[in-house]
Scaffold this motif. Sequence first.
Motif, PDB file in Angstrom:
ATOM      1  N   UNK A 161       0.586  -1.184   0.160  1.00 27.09           N
ATOM      2  CA  UNK A 161       0.039   0.093  -0.235  1.00 27.09           C
ATOM      3  C   UNK A 161       0.801   1.365  -0.280  1.00 27.09           C
ATOM      4  N   UNK A 162       1.568   1.540   0.500  1.00 25.06           N
ATOM      5  CA  UNK A 162       2.658   2.628   0.937  1.00 25.06           C
ATOM      6  C   UNK A 162       3.562   2.708  -0.640  1.00 25.06           C
ATOM      7  N   UNK A 163       3.981   1.464  -1.212  1.00 30.94           N
ATOM      8  CA  UNK A 163       4.888   1.627  -2.516  1.00 30.94           C
ATOM      9  C   UNK A 163       3.746   1.741  -3.745  1.00 30.94           C
ATOM     10  N   UNK A 164       2.432   1.940  -3.120  1.00 26.90           N
ATOM     11  CA  UNK A 164       1.162   2.405  -4.003  1.00 26.90           C
ATOM     12  C   UNK A 164       1.359   3.513  -4.360  1.00 26.90           C
ATOM     13  N   UNK A 165       1.015   4.582  -2.939  1.00 27.06           N
ATOM     14  CA  UNK A 165       0.979   5.866  -2.457  1.00 27.06           C
ATOM     15  C   UNK A 165       2.114   6.662  -2.995  1.00 27.06           C
ATOM     16  N   UNK A 166       3.637   5.877  -3.163  1.00 26.03           N
ATOM     17  CA  UNK A 166       4.532   6.257  -3.408  1.00 26.03           C
ATOM     18  C   UNK A 166       4.849   6.576  -4.876  1.00 26.03           C
ATOM     19  N   UNK A 167       4.087   5.604  -5.567  1.00 21.55           N
ATOM     20  CA  UNK A 167       4.539   5.421  -6.268  1.00 21.55           C
ATOM     21  C   UNK A 167       3.499   6.484  -7.417  1.00 21.55           C
ATOM     22  N   UNK A 223      11.980   6.611  -8.446  1.00 25.07           N
ATOM     23  CA  UNK A 223      10.875   6.145  -9.619  1.00 25.07           C
ATOM     24  C   UNK A 223      12.159   5.690 -10.877  1.00 25.07           C
ATOM     25  N   UNK A 224      12.187   3.947 -10.141  1.00 27.98           N
ATOM     26  CA  UNK A 224      12.461   3.341 -11.293  1.00 27.98           C
ATOM     27  C   UNK A 224      11.560   2.357 -11.740  1.00 27.98           C
ATOM     28  N   UNK A 225       9.588   2.470 -10.579  1.00 25.13           N
ATOM     29  CA  UNK A 225       8.481   1.622 -11.641  1.00 25.13           C
ATOM     30  C   UNK A 225       7.585   1.666 -12.668  1.00 25.13           C
ATOM     31  N   UNK A 226       8.686   2.179 -13.659  1.00 24.09           N
ATOM     32  CA  UNK A 226       7.862   2.189 -15.005  1.00 24.09           C
ATOM     33  C   UNK A 226       7.949   1.846 -15.996  1.00 24.09           C
ATOM     34  N   UNK A 227       7.564   0.984 -17.101  1.00 23.70           N
ATOM     35  CA  UNK A 227       7.701   0.494 -18.135  1.00 23.70           C
ATOM     36  C   UNK A 227       8.778   0.648 -19.274  1.00 23.70           C
ATOM     37  N   UNK A 228       9.685   1.897 -18.614  1.00 20.33           N
ATOM     38  CA  UNK A 228      11.233   2.379 -18.720  1.00 20.33           C
ATOM     39  C   UNK A 228      12.322   1.901 -18.132  1.00 20.33           C
ATOM     40  N   UNK A 229      12.063   1.634 -17.111  1.00 21.77           N
ATOM     41  CA  UNK A 229      13.060   1.013 -16.307  1.00 21.77           C
ATOM     42  C   UNK A 229      12.439  -0.139 -15.591  1.00 21.77           C
ATOM     43  N   UNK A 230      12.316  -0.507 -14.542  1.00 19.70           N
ATOM     44  CA  UNK A 230      12.290  -2.264 -13.864  1.00 19.70           C
ATOM     45  C   UNK A 230      10.732  -3.353 -14.701  1.00 19.70           C
TER      46      UNK A 230
END
Length: 615
Positions: A161-167, A223-230
């Motif tokens: 939940x914290x990860x989704x909020x941060x994203x 900011x690693x969690x997008x289609x261009x990174x991880x």
Amino acid sequence: MRIGLLTDGGYPYATGESRLWCDRLVRGLSQHEFDLFALSRSAEQEAQGWVQLPAQVSRVRTASLWTADEDILGTHASKGLLARMVTGGGGRSYGRRERRRFTAYFTALATSVCTTGATGGDGDAAGASGGAGFGERSEDGRTGRRAAGAADAQFTDGLYGLAELAREHGGLPAALRSETAVRVLEAACRAPGSGRTVQTATVPDFLALARELDRVLRPLSLDWYDEESLGAVDLCHATSGGAAALPGLLAKRFFGVPLLVTEHGVQLRAHYLAAIDTSLSAPVRALLANFYGRLATEVYRQAAIVTPGNTHARRWQERCGAEREKLRTVHPGMESGRFTALGESGDSGPDDTLVWVGRIEPAKDLIALLHAFAEVRKSEPDARLRIIGAPAQGPEGAAYLAHCRVLAAQLFPDEATDAHAVGDNPVSFEDIGGAEVPDLSEAYAAGGVVVLSSVVEGFPISLVEAMFCGRATVSTDVGAVVEVIGGTGLVVPPRNPRALADACLALLRDPERRARLGAAARARALELFTVEQNVAAFRGIYLELISHAPVRREADTVNADGEPRPFATPPEAHVQGPWTASGPAPAGAADRTDRWAAEPRTVCAGARGAGGDDV
């Protein structure tokens, strides 16, 4: 395939743990493309710069776990270009809805960490003392297991939940250090069911805990969690547990990327050992022990395969909940070429000299070795002991070396080198790189018996190096020593100078036995502990994991030359009939199979199709 290599305090920096192993792995698997996602541990480490990276490393992204500046959490480097990128580390101010979400998620995580019976221990046994305890015993074992299961569920709900909020809203640091976070921690520690040690926490403890949680959870705000990174990699390989594995957990959750975890030394065990000397209070150590325990459990649960570096680490992982079916021991690969000349010479070394090689620090217990050597000298007056190595960094290492020098002079006063004595001290302290010991191979050639006297040890690197050199060894039974030796050397209990002395005397007096043990040790090391066997093992694991993963992007079906990529089409696509059904295929199955094979996006529920859409 494209591998996302997740590191913590090591590669690609010039200093740090697992740096050499990662570099050898990347260079050995040149057919794959690597993206590095690295966490740094200090300003000094960043100042040392990076090692020279091979061509198969396409991109490097780094983030600091040590800095207090939440505005710069990441840097970015592409092949041929180094560019800095400022992330929204602190994030914009949360609105009322986001604050409610943060409070709910952080409460779930804090409650799970404060609950008695956490995987990492209640803290009264594990966290407070720094030992390896794993929680209080419950009068009703089933009740304890149910409580632990519920707490694990709370932990994962809070973490993701914290990860989704941060994203969605740009990061967590400001929220994790807010008054709301401190009040949540206080309420969780005071709640019924929390451990006895935890209940004694005070406001300074809550502030210290919030600071520590901010550091370990900082990967959630990157900011690693997008289609261009991880989201663009085929496989995440975390080279340790703990903070390094957090990006891998989120890559699996957000994009369905499979996770491989390698631990040469279990992160939870390292935390327990470090907690002994920490300045943190007992309640904070207890809570952090619980946190790391629950995080380890979730990492092992989500990983497709876990590769411990030795059986000692494997036992820790099993105790933290890792399934045996997922565990595969892969010993660290070490370079053997520089020891070939000495190992194949057939020379068993001088009959009167013991040699110790390594980093001088209290865990190596050179005090016991010096007392053991005093016993050896009573029976063999001409024996010598050469201690070769540098002290550990920091004042503790220098102080320990000075203490050892003073003890050596006290134990052998008649031969102490000073104005009132004649002769040389039979114990010498030397550095590698001098005139007498120009390199590491010469260090092991200096003695007929190589001694390891440690009281704490993970994977004994110096012992493997001695085996490559064909040297007979005497070691203490700690860590993975017995697994590494395998009957090719003598092993004695730790903190037992008399037993250590007897074993050393037995080998010093028997050159033929030393030669036999040395030859057997070299053969064992060449079979199990080389770079080649390590790289071959991971080559097979990579292919196995990617062969079971569904195709996630149509662009991955061909390479840059337009040729088909291996495993681009899942093997199930060639199975006649509905492959998920048990029993004969119904009429018309062939039509459905052809249609399904032509549309690989429907391979399995929950997989990601071309363009990253869930199907």
